[in-house]
Design a protein around this motif. Structure first.
Motif, PDB file in Angstrom:
ATOM      1  N   THR A  25     -10.638 -18.419 -49.134  1.00  0.00           N
ATOM      2  CA  THR A  25     -11.210 -19.071 -47.961  1.00  0.00           C
ATOM      3  C   THR A  25     -12.572 -19.659 -48.296  1.00  0.00           C
ATOM      4  OG1 THR A  25     -10.039 -17.531 -46.531  1.00  0.00           O
ATOM      5  CG2 THR A  25     -11.864 -18.734 -45.555  1.00  0.00           C
ATOM      6  N   GLU A  28     -12.002 -22.788 -50.247  1.00  0.00           N
ATOM      7  CA  GLU A  28     -11.520 -23.858 -49.369  1.00  0.00           C
ATOM      8  C   GLU A  28     -12.661 -24.445 -48.543  1.00  0.00           C
ATOM      9  OE1 GLU A  28      -8.521 -21.809 -47.212  1.00  0.00           O
ATOM     10  OE2 GLU A  28      -7.038 -21.993 -48.821  1.00  0.00           O
ATOM     11  N   TYR A  29     -13.524 -23.601 -48.007  1.00  0.00           N
ATOM     12  CA  TYR A  29     -14.668 -24.100 -47.251  1.00  0.00           C
ATOM     13  C   TYR A  29     -15.603 -24.904 -48.156  1.00  0.00           C
ATOM     14  CZ  TYR A  29     -13.594 -21.568 -42.963  1.00  0.00           C
ATOM     15  OH  TYR A  29     -13.010 -21.131 -41.807  1.00  0.00           O
ATOM     16  N   LEU A  32     -14.077 -28.257 -48.653  1.00  0.00           N
ATOM     17  CA  LEU A  32     -14.178 -29.030 -47.420  1.00  0.00           C
ATOM     18  C   LEU A  32     -15.582 -29.599 -47.245  1.00  0.00           C
ATOM     19  CD1 LEU A  32     -12.539 -29.855 -44.921  1.00  0.00           C
ATOM     20  CD2 LEU A  32     -13.371 -27.794 -43.815  1.00  0.00           C
TER      21      LEU A  32
END
Length: 74
Positions: A25, A28-29, A32
């Motif tokens: 996570t 992924e952040y 992003l």
């Protein structure tokens, strides 16, 4: 003994999978945020050039010596 080993392994797998999910996570952040930053930079570079061209056109149409006067002091 076999049930204890199975429960222990199951618990370890759950802890490990939760840690890897948190790490995934975070990655992924991070990706992003990097993508959003790249889009913002691209938009600023593109629009910055267009805006500069527009202001240069407006400036060229102003009469010479039409600089704004200083604001009066009260």
């Amino acid at each position: 003994m076999n049930a204890l080993t199975s429960a222990l392994c199951s618990g370890i797998l759950r802890i490990t999978s939760k840690r890897s999910e948190r790490g995934a996570t975070a990655v992924e952040y991070g990706l992003l945020v990097a993508l959003i930053a790249a889009v913002i930079i691209g938009v600023v570079v593109t629009l910055g050039t267009d805006i500069k061209t527009a202001f240069t056109g407006v400036e060229s149409q102003l009469p010479a010596g039409a600089a704004p006067s200083a604001a009066p002091t009260p």
